[in-house]
Every structure is written in C-alpha cells, then in structure tokens.
Design a protein around this motif. Structure first.
Motif, PDB file in Angstrom:
ATOM      1  N   LEU A  78      -9.273   4.134  -5.515  1.00 47.00           N
ATOM      2  CA  LEU A  78      -8.242   3.524  -5.744  1.00 47.00           C
ATOM      3  C   LEU A  78      -7.530   3.682  -6.909  1.00 47.00           C
ATOM      4  CD1 LEU A  78      -9.017   0.032  -3.845  1.00 47.00           C
ATOM      5  CD2 LEU A  78      -7.405   1.764  -3.064  1.00 47.00           C
ATOM      6  N   LEU A 122       1.037  -1.061  -0.018  1.00 44.09           N
ATOM      7  CA  LEU A 122       0.018  -0.057   0.103  1.00 44.09           C
ATOM      8  C   LEU A 122       0.735   1.211   0.065  1.00 44.09           C
ATOM      9  CD1 LEU A 122      -2.835  -1.144   2.653  1.00 44.09           C
ATOM     10  CD2 LEU A 122      -2.872  -1.142   0.239  1.00 44.09           C
ATOM     11  N   GLN A 124      -5.254  -0.595  -9.896  1.00 39.70           N
ATOM     12  CA  GLN A 124      -5.057  -0.819  -8.745  1.00 39.70           C
ATOM     13  C   GLN A 124      -5.747  -1.861  -8.071  1.00 39.70           C
ATOM     14  OE1 GLN A 124      -2.398   0.927  -7.148  1.00 39.70           O
ATOM     15  NE2 GLN A 124      -2.393   1.689  -9.166  1.00 39.70           N
ATOM     16  N   SER A 126      -8.234  -4.082  -6.167  1.00 40.91           N
ATOM     17  CA  SER A 126      -9.426  -3.870  -5.179  1.00 40.91           C
ATOM     18  C   SER A 126      -9.327  -4.219  -3.670  1.00 40.91           C
ATOM     19  CB  SER A 126     -10.484  -4.646  -5.707  1.00 40.91           C
ATOM     20  OG  SER A 126     -10.414  -6.326  -5.394  1.00 40.91           O
ATOM     21  N   ARG A 138     -13.614   1.705  -5.740  1.00 39.33           N
ATOM     22  CA  ARG A 138     -12.736   1.504  -7.029  1.00 39.33           C
ATOM     23  C   ARG A 138     -12.301   2.801  -7.315  1.00 39.33           C
ATOM     24  NH1 ARG A 138     -17.531  -1.625  -7.422  1.00 39.33           N
ATOM     25  NH2 ARG A 138     -18.274  -0.522  -9.287  1.00 39.33           N
ATOM     26  N   ARG A 148      -7.847   3.018 -11.513  1.00 41.06           N
ATOM     27  CA  ARG A 148      -7.760   2.098 -12.647  1.00 41.06           C
ATOM     28  C   ARG A 148      -6.497   1.303 -12.444  1.00 41.06           C
ATOM     29  NH1 ARG A 148      -9.365   3.432 -18.464  1.00 41.06           N
ATOM     30  NH2 ARG A 148     -11.460   3.978 -17.398  1.00 41.06           N
TER      31      ARG A 148
END
Length: 326
Positions: free
Chosen positions: A222, A94, A226, A228, A219, A224
């Motif tokens: 975060l 992360l 990445q 979920s 979504r 596109r």
C-alpha cells in the motif's frame, strides 16, 4: 487437515460485500476460483470495478473477476446508492484497479467451473441478487446436480424487510431469479436479516479494524502514508453505518455479507433449521418476500437451511483475525 473448499463469489460490491471478499481471500481454507459481478447495489460497471479494487487491496490480482448480468431477469434494476454511495464503495477512496476485467461472461464462468470441477465440490457464495445463478441454471440446468451448495445472504423472516415492509434487498431486486434458485433442488444455506441484524458493527468492534496493523506485505504494497487495510474497512463500515444506525436505532449497522463467508469457515457459529422457503413474485405489497415456513405448517418439503442466530463476538473475532493477515 481441513480440505480446501472451492468457491465462486457472486457479488455486487457494496462495502459489506467488500469485507466478505477480503475475509475469503484471507482464508487459506477457501480456494476462490473466480469472482463474478452482478448488478445490484450499484450498476454492473461499478460492481466489477469495485471487485477488482478489493482484490488489489488484498494483494490478490491472481483472482479473476468477470462481469455477469447487468439487469434482473424480468424487471428494471433497483440500486442502493443511498446506502453505499455513488461508487458503491464510498469511504476511503481506492485507486482505479490496474488488474483488467477478465474476458468472458461471468455466467458462463460459473457454468464452466461447476462442470469442469468434480461434482459436489464447488460452492456458490452469493452476496447480491441471484440473477447470475438463475441465468446459469437456465443455460445449463445440469449444473444443479453438480453444485455442492449455494450459500447466500438474502431474505428475512422474523426481521421482515429492509427495502420494503416485506422484502430484503437482494431478493427484492430479482425475485424471479430467487424463485428459480430456491426451486432448483440445490442445497441452499440462507443468511437472512434474522442473522445479520445480530452481527452489529458496534464502536468497539469497528475500533478493532481501525487499530489493525495488517500484514507486512500489505503495508509495503500500500505504501507509506496510505491507509492500512483495517482503516479502509473501518471507513467502509463508518459510511454505510450512518444509514443503518438511524434506520434501525441500533448501536451499529448489520454486517450482512461477511456472514456468508464466515459460515463456510465456521458453521458452528450459526444456528437455524431446515425449512421450506418460497419467493413471492406477484403481489405488489410483498414482492420479494421470502416466505419461510419456520413453524413447518405448510407440509412443503424443506429446501433450505434458514439461519437465525450467530455468535456475534466470535464472528467479529474471525473477521479481525483473518483480515489482519492480509
């Protein structure tokens, strides 16, 4: 209408701590007043960083994260990188948190919330060693009469120990703190290894997280390409599962800390009994042992609800349903 429960999450993330925090942040029945970090699975600088990463993953930068105690009351710190990785959150990486660490001492934050909220309304949800809670009781003994309950993951009876033959990790790290808390007179609910070893992350259960789409806002947040939120949770489970599956020879790893939050949301999923629990602090062989008088043979007054059983399928249904909302 169900009344919102005010809680403080005291934690040392840890992948299973992370899942517990996500479950709490996904549940409108819980008003998370603060997250207080403590040294445990990894040192304090990593636990408060990880706590902020988790809040950001959930889209909850509004939840303040504070740093508490960086060592046990009377002993050197024992950590568990061999289970959780050097970061404490090994798995899918992360990004470093953008939300700052909140100013102030996490122990004082616990005291202030308990004293400023109406008596009997704040539950302390403890996912790591009990150092912050014991220190709060030392500084302000009057909070013992105002805390609604302490719901903690720690200890064992039938499952004995997971870090020594007699002791579970959270209690072992700071047995003096645990002793002080269990002698405080506060209502205590214990989620020991006896329960968590029945909440196993089987391949089918992990697959449900991996297949989780997550909420639309999550979504979008975060971005596109990445992972979920479900893929992140599955990667965490995969990482620490590698150790526990080999250790216990089971089909999956115990998902310890989310049991604390699940108890608050659905106590009917759990069964146990009111017993006396004492903490061994002196013996080199059994330091950190939770001496639970399950058969009530000592005559000592009960001081804890010590849980033993969980409806594992319903527990994982709750996890997937709630975290899927984020």
């Amino acid at each position: 209408m169900t009344q919102t429960q005010k809680i403080i999450i005291d934690t040392d993330p840890g992948q299973d701590d992370a899942v517990a925090i996500l479950l709490a942040l996904a549940s409108p029945e819980l008003d998370v007043l603060a997250v207080t970090a403590v040294a445990g699975n990894v040192p304090l600088v990593l636990t408060h960083t990880n706590a902020r990463k988790i809040c950001e993953l959930a889209g909850r930068r509004d939840v303040p994260v504070y740093a508490g105690c960086d060592r046990p009351l009377a002993r050197d710190l024992v950590t568990a990188e061999y289970i959780h990785g050097v970061s404490g959150l090994d798995g899918i990486s992360l990004p470093e948190p953008q939300m700052p660490l909140s100013e102030g001492d996490g122990v004082d934050v616990i005291i202030n919330h308990v004293m400023n909220e109406p008596a009997g309304t704040v539950s302390l949800c403890v996912l790591g060693p009990l150092t912050n809670i014991a220190t709060a009781l030392r500084r302000a003994p009057q909070i013992a009469d105002r805390v609604k309950q302490i719901v903690l993951m720690g200890g064992a009876y039938f499952e004995v120990g997971n870090v020594t033959p007699a002791a579970e990790f959270n209690i072992y790290v700071d047995p003096e703190a645990a002793q002080a808390v269990f002698q405080s007179g506060i209502r205590i609910v214990v989620l020991p290894l006896d329960v968590t070893h029945k909440a196993l992350t089987t391949p089918a259960r992990v697959a449900r997280f991996r297949e989780m789409a997550g909420g639309a806002e999550n979504r979008a947040r975060l971005g596109r390409g990445q992972p979920s939120i479900g893929e992140v949770v599955a990667s965490w489970i995969d990482f620490f599962e590698r150790f526990d599956v080999e250790k216990y020879g089971a089909e999956g790893a115990p998902l310890h800390d989310p049991c604390v939050i699940a108890y608050l949301l659905a106590p009917e999923l759990f069964k146990g009994r009111e017993v006396n629990v004492e903490i061994e602090v002196d013996s080199p062989l059994t330091r950190g042992m939770t001496v639970a008088d399950w058969w009530r043979v000592t005559g000592r007054e009960a001081n804890a609800l010590f849980l033993r059983d969980v409806d594992a399928d319903a527990f994982f249904d709750l996890l997937v349903t709630r975290i899927g909302r984020l």
